[in-house]
Design an enzyme around this catalytic site. Structure first.
Site, short mmCIF file in Angstrom:
data_model
loop_
_atom_site.label_atom_id
_atom_site.label_comp_id
_atom_site.label_asym_id
_atom_site.label_seq_id
_atom_site.Cartn_x
_atom_site.Cartn_y
_atom_site.Cartn_z
N GLU A 68 0.68 -1.71 -0.43
CA GLU A 68 -0.30 0.05 0.23
C GLU A 68 0.65 1.29 0.18
O GLU A 68 0.91 1.80 0.55
CB GLU A 68 -0.55 0.27 1.58
CG GLU A 68 -1.66 -0.83 1.32
CD GLU A 68 -3.06 -0.81 2.49
OE1 GLU A 68 -2.90 -0.46 3.12
OE2 GLU A 68 -3.74 -2.31 2.83
N GLU A 93 -5.28 -8.37 0.83
CA GLU A 93 -6.06 -8.49 2.64
C GLU A 93 -7.37 -8.19 1.60
O GLU A 93 -7.63 -7.79 1.06
CB GLU A 93 -5.62 -7.19 2.39
CG GLU A 93 -3.69 -7.29 3.46
CD GLU A 93 -3.76 -5.65 4.29
OE1 GLU A 93 -4.27 -5.32 4.23
OE2 GLU A 93 -2.53 -5.86 4.01
O1 IFM Z 1 -3.85 -2.91 9.28
C1 IFM Z 1 -4.19 -2.54 7.78
C2 IFM Z 1 -2.78 -3.20 7.29
O2 IFM Z 1 -1.81 -2.72 7.70
C3 IFM Z 1 -3.12 -2.63 6.12
N1 IFM Z 1 -3.87 -2.55 5.59
C4 IFM Z 1 -5.40 -2.33 6.21
C5 IFM Z 1 -5.15 -2.63 7.59
C6 IFM Z 1 -6.50 -2.50 7.87
O3 IFM Z 1 -6.92 -0.71 8.03
#
Ligand code: IFM
Length: 448
Positions: A168, A346
Site C-alpha cells: 500500500e 487483504e
Molecule cells: O491493518 C491494516 C494493514 O496493515 C494494511 N491494510 C489495511 C489494514 C486495516 O486497516
C-alpha cells in the site's frame, strides 16, 4: 443467485496476512533498529490508545505456535512482512544475523507445515535511520530499499516462491506525509508526492534486483484500492469521484502498468515532477507477475457532503460494507490493466466482537463480510478475471496503527494481557472454505 456451495477453481488458495510491526514485538535476543513507527508511537497523542508495537502479539516468540495455528485452520498461504530494521538496523550495511535468523526460521517452519510463505518487504516500518536522512522523500531510500530486497532474496530466495515489494504505497505516501495520521506524521503535499514517487521507484528497482537474485520467483506489489463512486448523477459528484479515483487508485497502478501518472491529476495538483528523473517510469513499469489487491470498502463521494443513509452497514472502522464494489474493482482492473494474476492480499473487517459463545468470539458479522467478499471474488472469476488466491486480514487481532489495539481485524482472537490465541467463529467458517474451496453458508454457524 446465492454463492453458497459454489466451488473455487482447482489451485485457488486461501490463507491469511499480517505485518511485522503489527504482530511481532521485540525480543531481547534480537537487537534491532527503531522504525518510524517506534518513533511515532512514542510521540504523545499519535496513537488513540497510547499503545505501541514493543510487544504487539509477541509473534517474535510465539511464531512456531502461530504456524501450528494456521495449519490447524487449513490455511495454505501466509503473507507476512519482514521488518527492515530487524534485518538491517540502520537500513543499509551488514545483515543483523539474529534478525535474519528469525525470518529464516519462520520461512522454514512454514514450509515444514506445508504453508506457502509470501513475504512483503515493506509494510511501513521504515528504519528510523533512513527517516533521519529524509525517508521516502529522499531518492536514496529507493536505492536502499532495492539493496535490502536483493539481500533478502539472496538469503531466502531458494525458499520463497512469491515476493511482494511494497504494501500500500498510497498509505505510506498519503497518510504518512500528507494527512499526517501515520508515521512519520508529516502534513505536506509536496512531500507526499515525492514519497509516492520514491516508493514506486523503490518497487521498480527492487523488481530487477529480485529477478537477478531469485530468478524462479514471482514478484508483485500490493496496492490498496478504494473505488470512489459519485453519490448522485450530478456533474460535481462525478468530477469529485474522478479526482479521488485518479489520486487514490490510479496514481499507483497507472505508473506500474502504463508507465505514466494520470495526467489530469498531475495537472490538477500542479505537480512539477521535479523528483521524476529520465527513465524512472520505465523502471517503475518493470513487468510484475502478480498484483496484490487490498480491498476493504468503497468511497461514496459527494461535492456537497451528502452522507450515506443512516443504517448503512459499516465496520468498527466506520467503513461501509460493500462487497459488490470488490467485484466491480476486479473486473475493472482486469479490463483496464491486463494483469497476469491477481491475489486478494487483504480483505477483512474490524467488528465489535462482543458476542461470545462457549468461550469463543461468535462473530457472525465478520463471517457475513468474508462470505460476501469471497463470493464477489468468485463472481469475478466467472467473468474471466485471473484470480489466484484470497488472504484474510488478519490472521489475528493486532496493532491497528494509529487506532492501537482497539480495532480487531483477526479471525483469531488475541486475548489482551495473556496474548492467548483463540479462533473466532469466523476462523472456523474460513477453515471450512480453505479446506474445501467451497463457500459455506453463513447459517452453518449462525445457529450453533
Ligand atoms: O491493518 C491494516 C494493514 O496493515 C494494511 N491494510 C489495511 C489494514 C486495516 O486497516
Amino acid at each position: 443467485m446465492s454463492a453458497d456451495g459454489r466451488q473455487f477453481p482447482e489451485g485457488f488458495f486461501f490463507g491469511s496476512a499480517t505485518s511485522s510491526f503489527q504482530i511481532e514485538g521485540r525480543s531481547p535476543g534480537i537487537p534491532q533498529g527503531d522504525s518510524i513507527w517506534d518513533t511515532f508511537c512514542a510521540e504523545p497523542g499519535r496513537i488513540e490508545d497510547a499503545t505501541d508495537g514493543l510487544t504487539a502479539c509477541d509473534h517474535v516468540h510465539r511464531w512456531s505456535d502461530d504456524i501450528a495455528l494456521m495449519a490447524s485452520l487449513g490455511l495454505s498461504t501466509y503473507r507476512f512482512s519482514i521488518s527492515w530494521p530487524k534485518v538491517l538496523p540502520n537500513g543499509t550495511g551488514e545483515i543483523n544475523e539474529r534478525g535474519m535468523a528469525f525470518y529464516e526460521q519462520l520461512v522454514d517452519g512454514l514450509l515444514d507445515a506445508g504453508i506457502t510463505p509470501m513475504p512483503t518487504l515493506y509494510h511501513w516500518d521504515l528504519p528510523q535511520a533512513l527517516q533521519d536522512a529524509g525517508g521516502w522523500t529522499n531518492r536514496a531510500t529507493a536505492e536502499a530499499f532495492a539493496d535490502y530486497a536483493a539481500l533478502m532474496a539472496e538469503r531466502l530466495g531458494e525458499r520463497v516462491g512469491t515476493w511482494v515489494t511494497l504494501n500500500e504505497p498510497y498509505v505510506s505516501a498519503v497518510l504518512g506525509h500528507i494527512t499526517g495520521e501515520h508515521a512519520p506524521g508529516h502534513a505536506d503535499l509536496g512531500e507526499g508526492l515525492a514519497a509516492a514517487h520514491h516508493l514506486l521507484l523503490g518497487h521498480g528497482l527492487a523488481v530487477t534486483r529480485l529477478r537477478d537474485a531469485a530468478p524462479h520467483a514471482e514478484i508483485g506489489i500490493v496496492l490498496n484500492f478504494t473505488p470512489a463512486e459519485p453519490a448522485t448523477d450530478g456533474p460535481a459528484d462525478a468530477a469529485l469521484a474522478r479526482v479521488r479515483n485518479g489520486f487514490d487508485n490510479e496514481w499507483y497502478i497507472n505508473p506500474i502498468r502504463r508507465g505514466t501518472y494520470p495526467a489530469d491529476i498531475v495537472e490538477a495538483l500542479a505537480w512539477d515532477q521535479a523528483e521524476v528523473h529520465d527513465g524512472d517510469l520505465d523502471v517503475i513499469a518493470s513487468p510484475i507477475d502478480l498484483l496484490g489487491v487490498n480491498y476493504y470498502t468503497r468511497a461514496v463521494v459527494s461535492a456537497v457532503g451528502q452522507q450515506l443513509p443512516f443504517g448503512t452497514p459499516r465496520t468498527e472502522m466506520d467503513w461501509e460494507i460493500h462487497a459488490p464494489s470488490l467485484h466491480r474493482l476486479l473486473v475493472w482492473l482486469h479490463t483496464e490493466y491486463d494483469l497476469p494474476k491477481i491475489v486478494i492480499t487483504e480483505n477483512g473487517a474490524a467488528m465489535p466482537d462482543q458476542n461470545r459463545r462457549d468461550g469463543r468470539v461468535h462473530d457472525v458479522d465478520r463471517i457475513h463480510y468474508l462470505h460476501d467478499h469471497v463470493a464477489a471474488v468468485l463472481a469475478a472469476i466467472d467473468e474471466g478475471v485471473p484470480m489466484a488466491g484470497y488472504l484474510a486480514w488478519s490472521l489475528m487481532d493486532n496493532f491497528e496503527w494509529a487506532k492501537g489495539y482497539a480495532k480487531r481485524f483477526g479471525i483469531v482472537e488475541v486475548v489482551p494481557g495473556t496474548l492467548e490465541r483463540i479462533p473466532k467463529s469466523s476462523a472456523l467458517w474460513f477453515e471450512q472454505l480453505a479446506r474445501s474451496g467451497i463457500i459455506p453458508p453463513v447459517t452453518v454457524l449462525d445457529g450453533v
